[in-house]
Design a protein around this motif. Structure first.
Motif, PDB file in Angstrom:
ATOM      1  N   ALA A   1     -27.970  10.193  35.780  1.00  0.00           N
ATOM      2  CA  ALA A   1     -28.212  10.476  34.362  1.00  0.00           C
ATOM      3  C   ALA A   1     -29.596  11.041  34.165  1.00  0.00           C
ATOM      4  O   ALA A   1     -30.552  10.636  34.842  1.00  0.00           O
ATOM      5  N   TRP A   2     -29.707  11.985  33.228  1.00  0.00           N
ATOM      6  CA  TRP A   2     -31.000  12.508  32.798  1.00  0.00           C
ATOM      7  C   TRP A   2     -31.446  11.692  31.593  1.00  0.00           C
ATOM      8  O   TRP A   2     -30.773  11.663  30.561  1.00  0.00           O
ATOM      9  N   VAL A   3     -32.590  11.036  31.712  1.00  0.00           N
ATOM     10  CA  VAL A   3     -33.079  10.180  30.631  1.00  0.00           C
ATOM     11  C   VAL A   3     -34.564  10.466  30.402  1.00  0.00           C
ATOM     12  O   VAL A   3     -35.265  10.913  31.316  1.00  0.00           O
ATOM     13  N   PRO A   4     -35.077  10.215  29.187  1.00  0.00           N
ATOM     14  CA  PRO A   4     -36.512  10.394  28.939  1.00  0.00           C
ATOM     15  C   PRO A   4     -37.350   9.510  29.857  1.00  0.00           C
ATOM     16  O   PRO A   4     -36.937   8.406  30.233  1.00  0.00           O
ATOM     17  N   ASP A   5     -38.514   9.995  30.199  1.00  0.00           N
ATOM     18  CA  ASP A   5     -39.401   9.274  31.108  1.00  0.00           C
ATOM     19  C   ASP A   5     -39.710   7.850  30.622  1.00  0.00           C
ATOM     20  O   ASP A   5     -39.895   6.935  31.420  1.00  0.00           O
ATOM     21  N   SER A   6     -39.747   7.643  29.307  1.00  0.00           N
ATOM     22  CA  SER A   6     -40.057   6.318  28.760  1.00  0.00           C
ATOM     23  C   SER A   6     -39.003   5.281  29.126  1.00  0.00           C
ATOM     24  O   SER A   6     -39.290   4.072  29.101  1.00  0.00           O
ATOM     25  N   VAL A   7     -37.809   5.731  29.490  1.00  0.00           N
ATOM     26  CA  VAL A   7     -36.744   4.789  29.855  1.00  0.00           C
ATOM     27  C   VAL A   7     -37.076   4.067  31.160  1.00  0.00           C
ATOM     28  O   VAL A   7     -36.493   3.026  31.473  1.00  0.00           O
ATOM     29  N   ARG A   8     -38.044   4.588  31.910  1.00  0.00           N
ATOM     30  CA  ARG A   8     -38.495   3.871  33.116  1.00  0.00           C
ATOM     31  C   ARG A   8     -38.891   2.431  32.794  1.00  0.00           C
ATOM     32  O   ARG A   8     -38.843   1.556  33.662  1.00  0.00           O
ATOM     33  N   GLN A   9     -39.318   2.200  31.545  1.00  0.00           N
ATOM     34  CA  GLN A   9     -39.699   0.841  31.158  1.00  0.00           C
ATOM     35  C   GLN A   9     -38.525  -0.119  31.252  1.00  0.00           C
ATOM     36  O   GLN A   9     -38.719  -1.334  31.369  1.00  0.00           O
ATOM     37  N   PHE A  10     -37.301   0.419  31.189  1.00  0.00           N
ATOM     38  CA  PHE A  10     -36.110  -0.417  31.316  1.00  0.00           C
ATOM     39  C   PHE A  10     -35.797  -0.562  32.806  1.00  0.00           C
ATOM     40  O   PHE A  10     -35.099   0.233  33.403  1.00  0.00           O
ATOM     41  N   GLN A  11     -36.342  -1.589  33.419  1.00  0.00           N
ATOM     42  CA  GLN A  11     -36.201  -1.791  34.864  1.00  0.00           C
ATOM     43  C   GLN A  11     -34.891  -2.511  35.164  1.00  0.00           C
ATOM     44  O   GLN A  11     -34.833  -3.727  35.306  1.00  0.00           O
ATOM     45  N   ARG A  12     -33.831  -1.731  35.241  1.00  0.00           N
ATOM     46  CA  ARG A  12     -32.498  -2.283  35.516  1.00  0.00           C
ATOM     47  C   ARG A  12     -32.290  -2.370  37.021  1.00  0.00           C
ATOM     48  O   ARG A  12     -32.421  -1.376  37.732  1.00  0.00           O
ATOM     49  N   PRO A  13     -31.999  -3.562  37.554  1.00  0.00           N
ATOM     50  CA  PRO A  13     -31.698  -3.652  38.992  1.00  0.00           C
ATOM     51  C   PRO A  13     -30.550  -2.715  39.352  1.00  0.00           C
ATOM     52  O   PRO A  13     -29.584  -2.569  38.607  1.00  0.00           O
ATOM     53  N   GLY A  14     -30.685  -2.070  40.494  1.00  0.00           N
ATOM     54  CA  GLY A  14     -29.645  -1.162  40.951  1.00  0.00           C
ATOM     55  C   GLY A  14     -29.859   0.270  40.550  1.00  0.00           C
ATOM     56  O   GLY A  14     -29.017   1.128  40.833  1.00  0.00           O
ATOM     57  N   VAL A  15     -31.003   0.556  39.892  1.00  0.00           N
ATOM     58  CA  VAL A  15     -31.285   1.921  39.440  1.00  0.00           C
ATOM     59  C   VAL A  15     -32.671   2.333  39.920  1.00  0.00           C
ATOM     60  O   VAL A  15     -33.616   1.556  39.864  1.00  0.00           O
ATOM     61  N   VAL A  16     -32.762   3.582  40.381  1.00  0.00           N
ATOM     62  CA  VAL A  16     -34.033   4.168  40.789  1.00  0.00           C
ATOM     63  C   VAL A  16     -34.264   5.407  39.935  1.00  0.00           C
ATOM     64  O   VAL A  16     -33.332   6.186  39.696  1.00  0.00           O
ATOM     65  N   TYR A  17     -35.495   5.588  39.464  1.00  0.00           N
ATOM     66  CA  TYR A  17     -35.844   6.774  38.679  1.00  0.00           C
ATOM     67  C   TYR A  17     -36.585   7.768  39.573  1.00  0.00           C
ATOM     68  O   TYR A  17     -37.581   7.433  40.214  1.00  0.00           O
ATOM     69  N   ARG A  18     -36.086   9.014  39.613  1.00  0.00           N
ATOM     70  CA  ARG A  18     -36.681  10.039  40.459  1.00  0.00           C
ATOM     71  C   ARG A  18     -37.179  11.204  39.597  1.00  0.00           C
ATOM     72  O   ARG A  18     -36.607  11.519  38.555  1.00  0.00           O
ATOM     73  N   THR A  19     -38.248  11.831  40.057  1.00  0.00           N
ATOM     74  CA  THR A  19     -38.784  13.011  39.385  1.00  0.00           C
ATOM     75  C   THR A  19     -38.794  14.185  40.350  1.00  0.00           C
ATOM     76  O   THR A  19     -38.729  14.005  41.570  1.00  0.00           O
TER      77      THR A  19
ATOM     78  N   VAL B   1     -28.122   3.730  31.544  1.00  0.00           N
ATOM     79  CA  VAL B   1     -28.742   3.237  32.774  1.00  0.00           C
ATOM     80  C   VAL B   1     -27.877   2.158  33.411  1.00  0.00           C
ATOM     81  O   VAL B   1     -27.725   2.094  34.647  1.00  0.00           O
ATOM     82  N   ASN B   2     -27.285   1.293  32.609  1.00  0.00           N
ATOM     83  CA  ASN B   2     -26.391   0.269  33.153  1.00  0.00           C
ATOM     84  C   ASN B   2     -25.192   0.888  33.863  1.00  0.00           C
ATOM     85  O   ASN B   2     -24.752   0.396  34.913  1.00  0.00           O
ATOM     86  N   LEU B   3     -24.653   1.966  33.308  1.00  0.00           N
ATOM     87  CA  LEU B   3     -23.515   2.638  33.938  1.00  0.00           C
ATOM     88  C   LEU B   3     -23.937   3.336  35.231  1.00  0.00           C
ATOM     89  O   LEU B   3     -23.158   3.421  36.189  1.00  0.00           O
ATOM     90  N   VAL B   4     -25.176   3.840  35.264  1.00  0.00           N
ATOM     91  CA  VAL B   4     -25.692   4.405  36.515  1.00  0.00           C
ATOM     92  C   VAL B   4     -25.772   3.314  37.581  1.00  0.00           C
ATOM     93  O   VAL B   4     -25.400   3.529  38.735  1.00  0.00           O
ATOM     94  N   SER B   5     -26.220   2.137  37.197  1.00  0.00           N
ATOM     95  CA  SER B   5     -26.317   1.040  38.173  1.00  0.00           C
ATOM     96  C   SER B   5     -24.957   0.652  38.710  1.00  0.00           C
ATOM     97  O   SER B   5     -24.843   0.135  39.831  1.00  0.00           O
ATOM     98  N   ALA B   6     -23.894   0.902  37.914  1.00  0.00           N
ATOM     99  CA  ALA B   6     -22.539   0.602  38.359  1.00  0.00           C
ATOM    100  C   ALA B   6     -21.972   1.684  39.263  1.00  0.00           C
ATOM    101  O   ALA B   6     -20.837   1.568  39.746  1.00  0.00           O
ATOM    102  N   GLY B   7     -22.747   2.767  39.483  1.00  0.00           N
ATOM    103  CA  GLY B   7     -22.328   3.817  40.396  1.00  0.00           C
ATOM    104  C   GLY B   7     -21.462   4.885  39.778  1.00  0.00           C
ATOM    105  O   GLY B   7     -20.819   5.652  40.503  1.00  0.00           O
ATOM    106  N   LEU B   8     -21.445   4.988  38.437  1.00  0.00           N
ATOM    107  CA  LEU B   8     -20.581   5.987  37.807  1.00  0.00           C
ATOM    108  C   LEU B   8     -21.141   7.395  37.902  1.00  0.00           C
ATOM    109  O   LEU B   8     -20.418   8.370  37.683  1.00  0.00           O
ATOM    110  N   GLY B   9     -22.424   7.521  38.203  1.00  0.00           N
ATOM    111  CA  GLY B   9     -23.017   8.840  38.317  1.00  0.00           C
ATOM    112  C   GLY B   9     -24.515   8.753  38.161  1.00  0.00           C
ATOM    113  O   GLY B   9     -25.100   7.665  38.161  1.00  0.00           O
TER     114      GLY B   9
END
Length: 305
Positions: A249-267, A239-247
């Motif tokens: 990522a497919w992650v389990p829904d529970s990872v939504r609990q990790f609210q990293r600035p710069g990242v949006v979770y879409r379904t 998720v941190n690398l996604v926030s850096a704009g590297l691409g």
């Protein structure tokens, strides 16, 4: 060579404590349900074993020496621990006490694990939990070698590890983690062709082969080859690398609990949602569990239900 410390029987420490607490050989003997001469001999034997005098005796009084006064609280603590041993043994046999080495993947740490640990410790205060965060490729050999007692593993549906007892504890879909500045973050709807064209931040296949293959199968079914821009082991790192704009990522829904600035979770919605891989979290352990592990498994069954 240094002489070994003398081995003192618990009986002698009990007799010493009785005399030290009463400062009277007669009353101490009555407390111990014995006559005075054998008690006097026992104290003399203890002093000989230790090589120090424990009591100053006169015809009128018995007083502790400095060595005796220093030993008394230690002897009392030793006797208290000895009295507690039968109850501790019964608690361990019943699984109410003992040491449990429990590994977990990071996604379990986002959701179920904190609450489960809190409740289990409250219900079983005599049990000690030793928690270890580890990916599946680390947990499975550790289970085989007996270095951990049980572990929470992540995998695709139906891919629970063979050769281990296991319990399904959670199911969830994958969601798409997108950089906040990316057009996909604010798109009204997500379309697979656009998503699958994006560079991908992905976990290595060795740590989670079944889920890795499920994600790749999603791309292959659409006639595409995933463009893996970066691999990372931990979901937080992904998720941190996604926030850096590297691409994305497919992650389990529970990872939504990790609210990293710069990242949006879409379904995905509608018919597209059925194409998105799902994942499961399983508690796995070797057969013939210890009493405390049996307690935890029973607890996990109740929580999962």
């Amino acid at each position: 060579m240094k002489a070994e410390s003398p081995l003192v029987e618990l009986r002698l420490w009990r007799q010493f404590a009785a005399v030290a607490e009463t400062l009277h050989f007669g009353r101490a003997a009555a407390r111990l349900h014995m006559t005075q001469p054998p008690l006097t001999q026992a104290i003399a034997q203890l002093e000989k074993l230790l090589g120090v005098r424990l009591f100053d005796r006169t015809k009128r009084s018995v007083q502790l020496t400095e060595a005796g006064a220093a030993l008394l609280p230690e002897a009392q603590a030793l006797l208290a621990r000895a009295r507690a041993l039968p109850a501790q043994a019964r608690a361990a046999a019943a699984g109410e006490a003992g040491h449990l080495r429990l590994a977990f993947v990071s996604t379990a740490g986002f959701t179920l694990l904190p609450e489960w640990v809190r409740v289990f410790r409250a219900e079983h205060p005599g049990a000690t939990l030793d928690l270890l965060e580890a990916t599946g490729d680390v947990q499975l050999p550790a289970l085989e070698r007996g270095e951990i007692d049980a572990g929470f593993l992540l995998h695709s549906p139906g891919f629970a590890p063979e050769g281990l007892a296991h319990l399904l504890v959670a199911q969830e879909p994958l969601v798409l983690a997108v950089p906040e500045s990316h057009p996909l973050a604010t798109a009204r709807t997500l379309a697979f062709p656009k998503v699958l064209a994006e560079p991908l931040v992905m976990f290595p296949r060795r740590i989670l082969p079944s889920l890795h293959d499920a994600v790749f199968a999603l791309y292959h079914a659409a006639g595409r080859e995933p463009r893996v821009a970066q691999e990372a082991i931990q979901m937080q790192t992904i998720v941190n690398l996604v926030s850096a704009g590297l691409g994305v990522a497919w992650v389990p829904d529970s990872v939504r609990q990790f609210q990293r600035p710069g990242v949006v979770y879409r379904t995905f919605g509608g018919a597209q949602a059925a194409r998105v891989p799902r994942c499961e979290t399983t508690l796995a352990w070797r057969d013939s569990p210890s009493p405390v592990l049996s307690r935890f498994v029973a607890f996990a069954r109740r929580q999962a239900a």
